[in-house]
Design an enzyme around this catalytic site. Structure first.
Site, short mmCIF file in Angstrom:
data_model
loop_
_atom_site.label_atom_id
_atom_site.label_comp_id
_atom_site.label_asym_id
_atom_site.label_seq_id
_atom_site.Cartn_x
_atom_site.Cartn_y
_atom_site.Cartn_z
N CYS A 45 -49.73 84.14 20.54
CA CYS A 45 -48.76 83.75 19.52
C CYS A 45 -47.62 83.04 20.23
O CYS A 45 -47.18 83.50 21.29
CB CYS A 45 -48.25 84.99 18.79
SG CYS A 45 -47.02 84.62 17.54
N HIS A 96 -53.74 85.19 10.89
CA HIS A 96 -52.62 85.38 11.82
C HIS A 96 -51.33 84.79 11.23
O HIS A 96 -50.28 85.45 11.26
CB HIS A 96 -52.99 84.71 13.16
CG HIS A 96 -51.94 84.75 14.22
ND1 HIS A 96 -52.12 85.38 15.43
CD2 HIS A 96 -50.67 84.25 14.25
CE1 HIS A 96 -51.03 85.24 16.16
NE2 HIS A 96 -50.13 84.56 15.47
N GLU A 97 -51.42 83.57 10.72
CA GLU A 97 -50.20 82.90 10.22
C GLU A 97 -49.70 83.56 8.93
O GLU A 97 -48.49 83.71 8.74
CB GLU A 97 -50.45 81.40 10.00
CG GLU A 97 -50.82 80.62 11.25
CD GLU A 97 -49.93 80.88 12.45
OE1 GLU A 97 -48.73 81.16 12.27
OE2 GLU A 97 -50.45 80.84 13.58
N HIS A 118 -47.63 86.50 9.59
CA HIS A 118 -46.24 86.22 9.96
C HIS A 118 -45.32 86.23 8.74
O HIS A 118 -44.15 86.61 8.83
CB HIS A 118 -46.13 84.84 10.62
CG HIS A 118 -46.40 84.84 12.10
ND1 HIS A 118 -45.73 85.65 12.99
CD2 HIS A 118 -47.27 84.12 12.86
CE1 HIS A 118 -46.16 85.41 14.23
NE2 HIS A 118 -47.11 84.50 14.17
NI NI Z 1 -48.19 83.78 15.81
#
Ligand code: NI
Length: 182
Positions: free
Chosen positions: A110, A153-154, A157
């Site tokens: 990341c 993953h995004e 966030h």
């Molecule tokens: Ni990330």
């Protein structure tokens, strides 16, 4: 002129907040930031520019990493040698996901996590995402394998989740017969 982005470190509280939905039309500033994120991610995956601008390679960014808790993600996926597919999704939602679970064999990275974190992050092998493009048109993306991992993953966030939150401290690594490692 290319100017690299300032990406917040995992210790910054923006990374742990739940981001809010975006309304349209997008502001000029947000549009500019989206373009800068595309440029940054693209350059970071081209060796010449990665060196020239001292970039860490990465394929995705979410707005909280730039200090804005807005539900916007950008993914630049290399599909062939220095050929990229760009995805900008506003207010993304996963509307369906495969039962099959995969993990990146080498673990995930990341741009906000400036250290090695070892362990497999279980992710759905395939996901379908719905959201909006920059103009506010509804879009749907089907993602599999590496791209599916990137979307999950995004989107994490946007909910204040970092990839290592999903590594089981009691069992950080899986065998190939437990989940498919890619
Ligand atoms: Ni990330």
């Amino acid at each position: 002129m290319f100017k690299k982005l300032d990406i917040l470190d995992e210790k910054d509280p923006h990374l742990r907040k739940k981001s809010t939905e975006v309304t349209f039309p997008l502001s000029k500033e947000d549009k500019k930031l989206i373009q800068r994120a595309i440029d940054h991610l693209t350059y970071s995956q081209i060796e010449e520019y990665e060196k020239k601008y001292d970039l860490r390679p990465g394929m995705g960014l979410a707005f909280p990493q730039l200090g804005l808790n807005k539900r916007i993600i950008v993914i630049v996926h290399e599909i062939d040698d220095e050929t990229f597919d760009n995805y900008v999704v506003i207010n993304p939602k996963i509307i369906s996901e495969s039962e099959e679970i995969i993990a990146a064999e080498v673990g995930e990275g990341c741009l906000s996590v400036n250290r090695e974190v070892e362990g497999h992050v279980p992710r759905h092998a395939r996901v379908t995402i719905e959201g909006y493009d920059e103009e506010g048109n509804k879009i749907r993306v089907r993602a599999r394998e590496e791209l599916s991992i990137a979307f999950q993953h995004e989107i994490d966030h946007l909910d204040g989740i970092l990839f290592y939150d999903r590594i089981d401290p009691k069992k950080p690594f899986y065998r190939e017969d437990e989940i498919r490692l890619i």
